[in-house]
Motif scaffolding. Structure first.
Motif, PDB file in Angstrom:
ATOM      1  N   ILE A 626      13.034  13.030 -15.316  1.00  0.00           N
ATOM      2  CA  ILE A 626      12.605  13.302 -13.946  1.00  0.00           C
ATOM      3  C   ILE A 626      12.002  12.038 -13.352  1.00  0.00           C
ATOM      4  N   ASP A 627      12.549  11.578 -12.225  1.00  0.00           N
ATOM      5  CA  ASP A 627      11.978  10.451 -11.507  1.00  0.00           C
ATOM      6  C   ASP A 627      11.155  10.958 -10.326  1.00  0.00           C
ATOM      7  N   TRP A 628      11.003  10.154  -9.305  1.00  0.00           N
ATOM      8  CA  TRP A 628      10.224  10.548  -8.132  1.00  0.00           C
ATOM      9  C   TRP A 628      10.754   9.805  -6.914  1.00  0.00           C
ATOM     10  N   ASN A 629      10.448  10.311  -5.727  1.00  0.00           N
ATOM     11  CA  ASN A 629      10.817   9.605  -4.504  1.00  0.00           C
ATOM     12  C   ASN A 629       9.644   9.444  -3.540  1.00  0.00           C
ATOM     13  N   VAL A 630       8.462   9.920  -3.969  1.00  0.00           N
ATOM     14  CA  VAL A 630       7.231   9.723  -3.204  1.00  0.00           C
ATOM     15  C   VAL A 630       6.117   9.455  -4.208  1.00  0.00           C
ATOM     16  N   THR A 631       5.218   8.544  -3.879  1.00  0.00           N
ATOM     17  CA  THR A 631       4.075   8.286  -4.758  1.00  0.00           C
ATOM     18  C   THR A 631       2.813   8.090  -3.925  1.00  0.00           C
ATOM     19  N   ASN A 632       1.691   8.474  -4.500  1.00  0.00           N
ATOM     20  CA  ASN A 632       0.418   8.249  -3.804  1.00  0.00           C
ATOM     21  C   ASN A 632      -0.145   6.862  -4.080  1.00  0.00           C
ATOM     22  N   GLY A 633       0.547   6.076  -4.892  1.00  0.00           N
ATOM     23  CA  GLY A 633       0.146   4.696  -5.129  1.00  0.00           C
ATOM     24  C   GLY A 633      -0.932   4.505  -6.165  1.00  0.00           C
ATOM     25  N   ASP A 634      -1.292   5.577  -6.895  1.00  0.00           N
ATOM     26  CA  ASP A 634      -2.406   5.435  -7.842  1.00  0.00           C
ATOM     27  C   ASP A 634      -2.015   4.710  -9.129  1.00  0.00           C
ATOM     28  N   ALA A 635      -0.714   4.401  -9.302  1.00  0.00           N
ATOM     29  CA  ALA A 635      -0.297   3.679 -10.507  1.00  0.00           C
ATOM     30  C   ALA A 635      -0.527   2.179 -10.380  1.00  0.00           C
ATOM     31  N   ARG A 636      -0.713   1.706  -9.152  1.00  0.00           N
ATOM     32  CA  ARG A 636      -0.785   0.260  -8.939  1.00  0.00           C
ATOM     33  C   ARG A 636      -2.123  -0.331  -9.332  1.00  0.00           C
ATOM     34  N   SER A 637      -3.193   0.470  -9.248  1.00  0.00           N
ATOM     35  CA  SER A 637      -4.526  -0.068  -9.506  1.00  0.00           C
ATOM     36  C   SER A 637      -5.486   1.075  -9.770  1.00  0.00           C
ATOM     37  N   ASN A 638      -6.551   0.781 -10.472  1.00  0.00           N
ATOM     38  CA  ASN A 638      -7.611   1.770 -10.664  1.00  0.00           C
ATOM     39  C   ASN A 638      -8.678   1.668  -9.576  1.00  0.00           C
ATOM     40  N   LYS A 639      -8.472   0.761  -8.594  1.00  0.00           N
ATOM     41  CA  LYS A 639      -9.458   0.553  -7.540  1.00  0.00           C
ATOM     42  C   LYS A 639      -9.030   1.196  -6.212  1.00  0.00           C
ATOM     43  N   TYR A 640      -8.002   2.030  -6.285  1.00  0.00           N
ATOM     44  CA  TYR A 640      -7.549   2.716  -5.079  1.00  0.00           C
ATOM     45  C   TYR A 640      -8.570   3.784  -4.670  1.00  0.00           C
ATOM     46  N   THR A 641      -8.426   4.318  -3.484  1.00  0.00           N
ATOM     47  CA  THR A 641      -9.333   5.353  -2.979  1.00  0.00           C
ATOM     48  C   THR A 641      -8.554   6.616  -2.636  1.00  0.00           C
ATOM     49  N   ALA A 642      -9.284   7.701  -2.467  1.00  0.00           N
ATOM     50  CA  ALA A 642      -8.646   8.955  -2.065  1.00  0.00           C
ATOM     51  C   ALA A 642      -7.964   8.781  -0.710  1.00  0.00           C
ATOM     52  N   ALA A 643      -8.609   8.023   0.180  1.00  0.00           N
ATOM     53  CA  ALA A 643      -8.038   7.820   1.517  1.00  0.00           C
ATOM     54  C   ALA A 643      -6.710   7.064   1.433  1.00  0.00           C
ATOM     55  N   SER A 644      -6.636   6.056   0.564  1.00  0.00           N
ATOM     56  CA  SER A 644      -5.386   5.301   0.447  1.00  0.00           C
ATOM     57  C   SER A 644      -4.291   6.158  -0.177  1.00  0.00           C
ATOM     58  N   ALA A 645      -4.651   7.026  -1.117  1.00  0.00           N
ATOM     59  CA  ALA A 645      -3.671   7.916  -1.737  1.00  0.00           C
ATOM     60  C   ALA A 645      -3.075   8.859  -0.697  1.00  0.00           C
ATOM     61  N   ILE A 646      -3.935   9.396   0.164  1.00  0.00           N
ATOM     62  CA  ILE A 646      -3.461  10.303   1.221  1.00  0.00           C
ATOM     63  C   ILE A 646      -2.576   9.543   2.202  1.00  0.00           C
ATOM     64  N   ALA A 647      -2.984   8.335   2.562  1.00  0.00           N
ATOM     65  CA  ALA A 647      -2.216   7.536   3.513  1.00  0.00           C
ATOM     66  C   ALA A 647      -0.828   7.213   2.971  1.00  0.00           C
ATOM     67  N   ASN A 648      -0.742   6.914   1.677  1.00  0.00           N
ATOM     68  CA  ASN A 648       0.555   6.611   1.068  1.00  0.00           C
ATOM     69  C   ASN A 648       1.503   7.803   1.158  1.00  0.00           C
ATOM     70  N   ILE A 649       0.983   8.986   0.891  1.00  0.00           N
ATOM     71  CA  ILE A 649       1.808  10.199   0.960  1.00  0.00           C
ATOM     72  C   ILE A 649       2.305  10.412   2.387  1.00  0.00           C
ATOM     73  N   LYS A 650       1.400  10.316   3.348  1.00  0.00           N
ATOM     74  CA  LYS A 650       1.766  10.563   4.742  1.00  0.00           C
ATOM     75  C   LYS A 650       2.798   9.552   5.235  1.00  0.00           C
ATOM     76  N   GLN A 651       2.713   8.329   4.747  1.00  0.00           N
ATOM     77  CA  GLN A 651       3.644   7.294   5.171  1.00  0.00           C
ATOM     78  C   GLN A 651       5.053   7.546   4.627  1.00  0.00           C
ATOM     79  N   GLN A 652       5.141   8.086   3.389  1.00  0.00           N
ATOM     80  CA  GLN A 652       6.440   8.225   2.722  1.00  0.00           C
ATOM     81  C   GLN A 652       7.131   9.561   3.006  1.00  0.00           C
ATOM     82  N   VAL A 653       6.361  10.587   3.335  1.00  0.00           N
ATOM     83  CA  VAL A 653       6.951  11.900   3.577  1.00  0.00           C
ATOM     84  C   VAL A 653       7.431  11.959   5.018  1.00  0.00           C
ATOM     85  N   LYS A 654       8.736  12.013   5.182  1.00  0.00           N
ATOM     86  CA  LYS A 654       9.337  12.117   6.514  1.00  0.00           C
ATOM     87  C   LYS A 654       9.775  13.562   6.720  1.00  0.00           C
TER      88      LYS A 654
END
Length: 704
Positions: A626-654
């Motif tokens: 199983i792969d994926w086509n949307v990510t919240n970006g939390d794999a890139r760093s441990n310094k991300y925030t909840a706000a950035s995770a939400i923003a990533n989802i909103k940007q990718q979900v069309k």
């Protein structure tokens, strides 16, 4: 004074321990034995207790009921009764066992082999007989014959019986196979049941007692639902017979074990079946062409015997009884094996297993599997109606309020094994707690009406132990199949790298929103987090493998290294949850390039990378990635925030029709858990419904 303080602390600790010992419970459900000691201890308090049990008689924490009773100073464990295979489950079934004195406990031990007469003198020593046995869900399991005989003997002796309920490993919705005809009753078929009855041992006791009239009490489970398979209970599987060491063996035994009495051969924990004269390829082709749900068949010839290897793909769809009928029919058509027939003096083992001679007669005529199924379709439909009043559990987790009592007004003489006429229900349906029978269903007996809360039962009715609890307003007691929402947009929430301390926060949010997700487990994180994994499964989420180490330098060195690591992780998952994953996710995804860095240069190259070899082998092993086509970006760093995770989802979900969202629930991913409520709310506003990923819906593996 200082010397006295430690003793006071110790005394306080002992005062806090309940009579049956510590009852801390991390499983998804509580067994009847848990509920007995925690809620209904008064049923046995001050009594001399006989216990019918074996190695399966343990609570949700693995403590044996024998030990619980021995520790309980308010109860006298007066006698032990061992079913087939003895108290430890290791005694050969054919071995004669005489009554003895237990070498440690100094109490009588009786052998209650299902094929022999029950010991009547056991009741001389006890006030009440307790039953704690794990059934397999099959009519042929001898332990349910022990239960039937126990109720019959107790009714004659006027002694009460308490059955501690346990899950049906096959679940409560698999009801299939020929229904036993009364003349074929035996030690592997005590009552008019189909091969798979779909009832717990407590429900079976209520069903049996409709014509026995014993003073019966069932202590139900807490949290159990009708749809639960054993793998979803969070309980460890204790083999209840030497040949049923694993849960897949329990399922497959109903597909291949029903060939008992024929010349067909069975091996590999019931997952292989074959015989002389059978072409393995034609056998597998015929079965695979039948599109039997949840299982595929691999041709496998052994020592001249053509056969098939059963591979369970989806245990929720797999119907082993239906599968077994197709196996028998095609094996007969291809191999023409002799079909044993009963005589006037001896009933064949095949007929006793099937419960109806018409099956062997049809096999002898090389009838199709559909013809076999048609032979028992009417009786099976009648049984499904007959059993309804005796069902305890519904679609919602069961909450025990009171023990369930059953006692018929009279004991019909025809109630014992060997009766000439089929058993019919004798009175009103038993009221079975917080999930009553489905409204509007026909009663089992003409003129009988389902008991309602507050209704006065007729004089001959089986009296309920508690009033019928009303279902939630506007909802039927047993929910009908729910149609999928009109939307065709689906979101699959996936979480990688757990379990960890973050996982319960994710689970809490999912539970609050009533949403199911899919978790890809890293094997090295399982030890110490078994309870979290059990909860994940019990709450209806799907799980898949994500290797043991998640170390690129290990898993992507060679094909062999990858699967050694994946299987190591899957074994830990299976040990903790009872589920062997068929789904998995590649560390870094299936299109990763990091594997190029670590692959063995002697075996692989950029033109022939290790990932190609791994993918081919995964297909051979019937794994689904199983792969994926949307990510919240939390794999890139441990310094991300909840706000950035939400923003990533909103940007990718069309407006994608199907999205698989990659998130993580490892110990450093708290912001993901914090962002989850808003992510779910956003996706709902976009018109998405939520679902788990299943092996039978593999298109989600290609969304990346």
């Amino acid at each position: 004074m200082k010397k006295i303080i430690p003793f006071l602390i110790l005394a306080l600790i002992f005062c806090m321990i309940p009579p049956g010992g510590s009852s801390a419970n991390t499983a998804a459900i509580q067994l009847g034995s848990d509920v007995l000691f925690e809620q209904f201890h008064s049923l046995i308090e001050g009594k001399k207790v006989g216990l019918l049990t074996n190695q399966t008689g343990v609570n949700s924490q693995g403590t044996s009921t024998i030990d619980q009773l021995r520790r309980d100073r308010s109860v006298t464990l007066a006698a032990l009764i061992a079913p087939e295979y003895g108290l430890d489950g290791k005694t050969p079934a054919s071995q004669e066992v005489t009554p003895s004195i237990h070498p440690v406990y100094g109490i009588p031990v009786y052998d209650w082999n299902a094929a022999k007469k029950e010991p009547s003198d056991v009741f001389e020593h006890v006030d009440v007989l307790l039953v704690d046995l794990q059934d397999t869900g099959a009519r042929t399991n001898p332990y349910i014959t022990n239960l039937y005989d126990c109720l019959s003997a107790a009714a004659k002796q006027g002694k009460p019986v308490i059955v501690l309920d346990r899950p049906n490993p096959l679940g409560g919705q698999l009801v299939d196979g020929p229904v036993l005809e009364a003349p074929l009753r035996s030690s592997i078929g005590p009552d008019t049941l189909p091969l798979a009855h779909g009832m717990t041992i407590g429900e079976l006791a209520l069903f049996f007692n409709r014509n026995i009239g014993a003073d019966l009490t069932v202590v139900p489970m807490q949290g159990y639902t009708r749809a639960m398979l054993y793998q979803e209970t969070g309980l460890a599987w204790t083999p209840n017979a030497p040949q049923l060491g694993t849960l897949p063996a329990v399922f497959d035994s109903l597909a291949t074990g029903i060939a008992d009495g024929t010349s067909l051969l069975v091996a590999d924990d019931f997952s292989w079946i074959g015989g002389e004269g059978i072409d393995a390829n034609r056998f597998a082709d015929a079965l695979n062409a039948s599109l039997l749900p949840g299982v595929v068949f691999l041709p496998d010839t052994r020592n001249g015997a053509g056969g098939v290897k059963l591979q369970i793909m989806n245990v929720h769809l797999y119907n082993p009884v239906k599968t077994g009928m197709y196996i028998l029919a095609y094996a007969r058509q291809l191999g023409h094996f002799p079909v044993p027939q009963s005589t006037d003096t001896e009933i064949s083992l095949l007929d006793r297993t099937m419960g109806a001679a018409k099956i062997s007669e049809a096999l002898a005529q090389e009838k199709s599997p559909q013809d076999l199924e048609a032979l028992y379709a009417d009786q099976l439909a009648a049984f499904k109606e007959l059993r309804k009043p005796y069902l305890i559990y519904g679609d919602e987790p069961y909450l025990p309020l009171l023990p369930i009592k059953s006692k018929a007004a009279a004991v019909p003489q025809a109630g014992a094994k060997g009766e000439a006429n089929p058993v019919q229900p004798s009175d009103k349906p038993v009221q079975t707690g917080t999930k009553p029978a489905q409204p509007g269903t026909a009663p089992a007996t003409p003129g009988a009406k389902p008991a309602q809360s507050g209704a006065t039962p007729a004089p001959t009715a089986v009296k309920p132990a508690q009033p019928a609890a009303k279902p939630p307003a506007g909802k039927p007691a047993v929910k009908p199949p729910v149609a999928k929402p009109a939307t065709d947009k689906v979101a699959y929430l996936t979480f990688d790298d757990g379990p960890s301390a973050v996982t319960p926060h994710v689970l809490d949010t999912l539970k609050k929103f009533g949403i199911k997700a899919t978790f890809f487990i890293v094997g090295r994180n399982v030890p110490g987090h078994e309870a979290i994994l059990k909860r994940t499964v019990a709450e209806g989420h799907a799980i898949g493998g994500h290797t043991y180490s998640h170390d690129y330098s290990i898993v992507y060195k060679t094909k062999e290294a990858f699967f050694a690591d994946l299987e190591k992780g899957n074994q830990l998952i299976e040990k903790a949850s009872g589920i062997k994953p068929t789904l998995f996710r590649y560390p870094g995804g299936s299109t990763n390039t990091v594997s190029h860095k670590y692959q063995d240069a002697k075996q692989y190259s950029l033109a022939n990378p290790v990932m190609n070899a791994i993918k081919a082998e995964a297909a051979n092993r019937h794994y689904i990635f199983i792969d994926w086509n949307v990510t919240n970006g939390d794999a890139r760093s441990n310094k991300y925030t909840a706000a950035s995770a939400i923003a990533n989802i909103k940007q990718q979900v069309k407006n994608q029709k199907e999205i698989v969202i990659l998130m993580h629930d490892s110990s450093t991913k708290s912001p993901t858990a914090q962002a989850l409520p808003e992510i779910i709310t956003f996706l709902k506003s976009k018109g998405y419904r939520f679902d788990v990923i299943r092996p039978d819906h593999p298109t989600v593996s290609t969304v990346k």
